[in-house]
Design a protein around this motif. Sequence first.
Motif, PDB file in Angstrom:
ATOM      1  N   ARG A  68     -20.216   4.515  -1.853  1.00 22.61           N
ATOM      2  CA  ARG A  68     -18.767   4.710  -1.885  1.00 22.61           C
ATOM      3  C   ARG A  68     -18.122   4.039  -0.678  1.00 22.61           C
ATOM      4  N   THR A  69     -16.871   3.623  -0.839  1.00 23.14           N
ATOM      5  CA  THR A  69     -16.166   2.987   0.269  1.00 23.14           C
ATOM      6  C   THR A  69     -15.259   3.965   1.006  1.00 23.14           C
ATOM      7  N   ARG A  70     -14.816   5.018   0.335  1.00 25.60           N
ATOM      8  CA  ARG A  70     -13.845   5.969   0.884  1.00 25.60           C
ATOM      9  C   ARG A  70     -12.599   5.228   1.378  1.00 25.60           C
ATOM     10  N   ILE A  71     -12.148   4.297   0.556  1.00 26.41           N
ATOM     11  CA  ILE A  71     -10.930   3.545   0.837  1.00 26.41           C
ATOM     12  C   ILE A  71      -9.892   3.867  -0.228  1.00 26.41           C
ATOM     13  N   LEU A  72      -8.663   4.153   0.205  1.00 25.49           N
ATOM     14  CA  LEU A  72      -7.529   4.243  -0.702  1.00 25.49           C
ATOM     15  C   LEU A  72      -6.678   3.001  -0.515  1.00 25.49           C
ATOM     16  N   GLY A  73      -6.156   2.495  -1.606  1.00 26.00           N
ATOM     17  CA  GLY A  73      -5.220   1.392  -1.537  1.00 26.00           C
ATOM     18  C   GLY A  73      -3.798   1.906  -1.712  1.00 26.00           C
ATOM     19  N   MET A  74      -2.843   1.151  -1.203  1.00 24.71           N
ATOM     20  CA  MET A  74      -1.437   1.480  -1.409  1.00 24.71           C
ATOM     21  C   MET A  74      -0.665   0.193  -1.613  1.00 24.71           C
ATOM     22  N   ILE A  75       0.123   0.142  -2.689  1.00 16.30           N
ATOM     23  CA  ILE A  75       0.945  -1.022  -2.971  1.00 16.30           C
ATOM     24  C   ILE A  75       2.385  -0.680  -2.639  1.00 16.30           C
ATOM     25  N   VAL A  76       3.016  -1.495  -1.808  1.00 12.55           N
ATOM     26  CA  VAL A  76       4.393  -1.261  -1.390  1.00 12.55           C
ATOM     27  C   VAL A  76       5.199  -2.548  -1.560  1.00 12.55           C
ATOM     28  N   VAL A  77       6.510  -2.391  -1.586  1.00  8.03           N
ATOM     29  CA  VAL A  77       7.407  -3.543  -1.618  1.00  8.03           C
ATOM     30  C   VAL A  77       7.631  -4.018  -0.185  1.00  8.03           C
ATOM     31  N   SER A  78       7.649  -5.325   0.018  1.00 12.00           N
ATOM     32  CA  SER A  78       7.939  -5.875   1.351  1.00 12.00           C
ATOM     33  C   SER A  78       9.381  -5.542   1.715  1.00 12.00           C
ATOM     34  N   THR A  79       9.560  -4.572   2.585  1.00 12.00           N
ATOM     35  CA  THR A  79      10.893  -4.099   2.926  1.00 12.00           C
ATOM     36  C   THR A  79      10.846  -3.403   4.270  1.00 12.00           C
ATOM     37  N   ASP A  80      12.019  -3.257   4.876  1.00 11.22           N
ATOM     38  CA  ASP A  80      12.098  -2.477   6.114  1.00 11.22           C
ATOM     39  C   ASP A  80      12.713  -1.110   5.859  1.00 11.22           C
ATOM     40  N   ALA A  94      -3.041  12.099   5.246  1.00 12.58           N
ATOM     41  CA  ALA A  94      -3.855  12.859   4.293  1.00 12.58           C
ATOM     42  C   ALA A  94      -5.204  12.197   4.089  1.00 12.58           C
ATOM     43  N   ALA A  95      -5.212  10.867   4.014  1.00 14.28           N
ATOM     44  CA  ALA A  95      -6.474  10.155   3.824  1.00 14.28           C
ATOM     45  C   ALA A  95      -7.405  10.380   5.008  1.00 14.28           C
ATOM     46  N   ALA A  96      -6.880  10.252   6.222  1.00 12.53           N
ATOM     47  CA  ALA A  96      -7.712  10.421   7.420  1.00 12.53           C
ATOM     48  C   ALA A  96      -8.295  11.823   7.498  1.00 12.53           C
ATOM     49  N   ALA A  97      -7.519  12.814   7.095  1.00 15.78           N
ATOM     50  CA  ALA A  97      -7.995  14.199   7.150  1.00 15.78           C
ATOM     51  C   ALA A  97      -9.157  14.443   6.195  1.00 15.78           C
ATOM     52  N   HIS A  98      -9.319  13.564   5.200  1.00 18.54           N
ATOM     53  CA  HIS A  98     -10.399  13.732   4.231  1.00 18.54           C
ATOM     54  C   HIS A  98     -11.429  12.607   4.316  1.00 18.54           C
ATOM     55  N   GLY A  99     -11.439  11.892   5.447  1.00 25.01           N
ATOM     56  CA  GLY A  99     -12.461  10.887   5.659  1.00 25.01           C
ATOM     57  C   GLY A  99     -12.238   9.578   4.941  1.00 25.01           C
ATOM     58  N   TYR A 100     -10.997   9.285   4.552  1.00 23.51           N
ATOM     59  CA  TYR A 100     -10.678   8.028   3.884  1.00 23.51           C
ATOM     60  C   TYR A 100      -9.875   7.132   4.828  1.00 23.51           C
ATOM     61  N   THR A 101      -9.958   5.844   4.582  1.00 18.40           N
ATOM     62  CA  THR A 101      -9.069   4.895   5.234  1.00 18.40           C
ATOM     63  C   THR A 101      -8.121   4.325   4.178  1.00 18.40           C
ATOM     64  N   VAL A 102      -7.042   3.702   4.629  1.00 20.32           N
ATOM     65  CA  VAL A 102      -6.031   3.165   3.718  1.00 20.32           C
ATOM     66  C   VAL A 102      -5.847   1.686   3.995  1.00 20.32           C
ATOM     67  N   PHE A 120      -2.810  -5.248  -7.077  1.00 20.30           N
ATOM     68  CA  PHE A 120      -3.740  -4.211  -7.560  1.00 20.30           C
ATOM     69  C   PHE A 120      -5.165  -4.763  -7.566  1.00 20.30           C
ATOM     70  N   ASP A 121      -5.331  -5.976  -8.104  1.00 19.85           N
ATOM     71  CA  ASP A 121      -6.668  -6.576  -8.172  1.00 19.85           C
ATOM     72  C   ASP A 121      -7.232  -6.823  -6.775  1.00 19.85           C
ATOM     73  N   ARG A 122      -6.368  -7.226  -5.840  1.00 23.40           N
ATOM     74  CA  ARG A 122      -6.825  -7.492  -4.474  1.00 23.40           C
ATOM     75  C   ARG A 122      -7.351  -6.210  -3.823  1.00 23.40           C
ATOM     76  N   LEU A 123      -6.668  -5.100  -4.041  1.00 24.27           N
ATOM     77  CA  LEU A 123      -7.131  -3.834  -3.474  1.00 24.27           C
ATOM     78  C   LEU A 123      -8.451  -3.400  -4.113  1.00 24.27           C
ATOM     79  N   GLU A 124      -8.597  -3.635  -5.409  1.00 28.50           N
ATOM     80  CA  GLU A 124      -9.873  -3.319  -6.059  1.00 28.50           C
ATOM     81  C   GLU A 124     -11.007  -4.132  -5.440  1.00 28.50           C
ATOM     82  N   ARG A 125     -10.758  -5.419  -5.195  1.00 32.59           N
ATOM     83  CA  ARG A 125     -11.805  -6.264  -4.603  1.00 32.59           C
ATOM     84  C   ARG A 125     -12.161  -5.798  -3.200  1.00 32.59           C
ATOM     85  N   GLN A 126     -11.209  -5.205  -2.504  1.00 28.35           N
ATOM     86  CA  GLN A 126     -11.460  -4.693  -1.155  1.00 28.35           C
ATOM     87  C   GLN A 126     -12.147  -3.336  -1.174  1.00 28.35           C
TER      88      GLN A 126
END
Length: 341
Positions: A68-80, A94-102, A120-126
């Motif tokens: 397992r990688t214990r990685i979560l992905g997040m997709i966001v819009v490029s914005t400020d 929340a991820a860090a508290a459960h041993g995941y990285t983002v 989405f595909d890029r995060l899957e490959r990672q």
Amino acid sequence: MSPRRQSADRAPNQIDVARVAGVSAQTVSRVLSGHPNVRPDTAQRVHAAIETLGYRIHAAAASLASGRTRILGMIVVSTDRYSSAALGAGVEKAAAAHGYTVTTASVADHSSSSAFLEAFDRLERQGAEGIVLGVPVELDSPAMRARTERTPSTRSEVASLQPDAPLLVDQHAIGRLAVEHLLDLGHRTVWHVGGDEYWIEGRHRREAWEQVLSERGIVPPPVIPGEWTPESGYRAGRTIAAIPDATAVFVSSDEMAFGLIRALHEAGRRVPEDVSVVSVDDIALAAYASPALTTVRQPFEEMGRAAALRLIAHIEGTDAQGVSDLHPELVIRASTAPPRT
């Protein structure tokens, strides 16, 4: 020698963690890999020992050992926009508290399905085991269904990708709170500056605005379009300023409201004496606007936390603990008042 003193001499390892927690090294390995057959009190002791020793998991080694990688992905819009940053902070905590990285992927054009699918595909490959969608995306498209069958995903404002999933924050309730507040002050109608219609949140707020006006026997005036930016709010404010009988406006975000108030001020229309303004989000600057902004608060960090916890529970086949739907709150400040007689 204390655990802290020992950790200064060399980097602590899993055997050190096992000794401090009073368990076997195999049990430590199971806790770190997220194995389901570990008692909660045992896992708690292991995590406490990890914190005491300052033990750090080597992500690559852990992945090889557990599969397992214990990685979560997040997709966001490029914005400020503040909301995106606050959502991301909630997911990461929340991820860090459960041993995941983002790991995060951004898309410049949220209306481009190809850009979203590539992210989405890029995060899957990672190696992402699950993905939080902080972007507006049509959930029932064939391409989207194919990907979510491979990798579990959740929208940041809904519990899952199922059409009947409960909302984390009910956007219809947000619109209702804002519009009812203005009508209850005595305004005869409420104009609306909408957000980008591609976002489901913007559509739900507009629907609520229309519904509340209709319930009170009021024909909704035309929607004034916006794009979530202060610039689009400024343009909308110039439109409102040119409508003499416009006394109340529901703006779909605080950032647009800042631009709108600036345009009204330049046109000689005072807030709230001439025009009352209610917006959405309650970002940090809302309380320091001039006048201080009446707005409907969204708990962005909690929304990110809840989305991550529900996603982690889905990945691990457990029930999400400490997660419930969140309720918006009307924060009344100085930008609203009864209309002048």
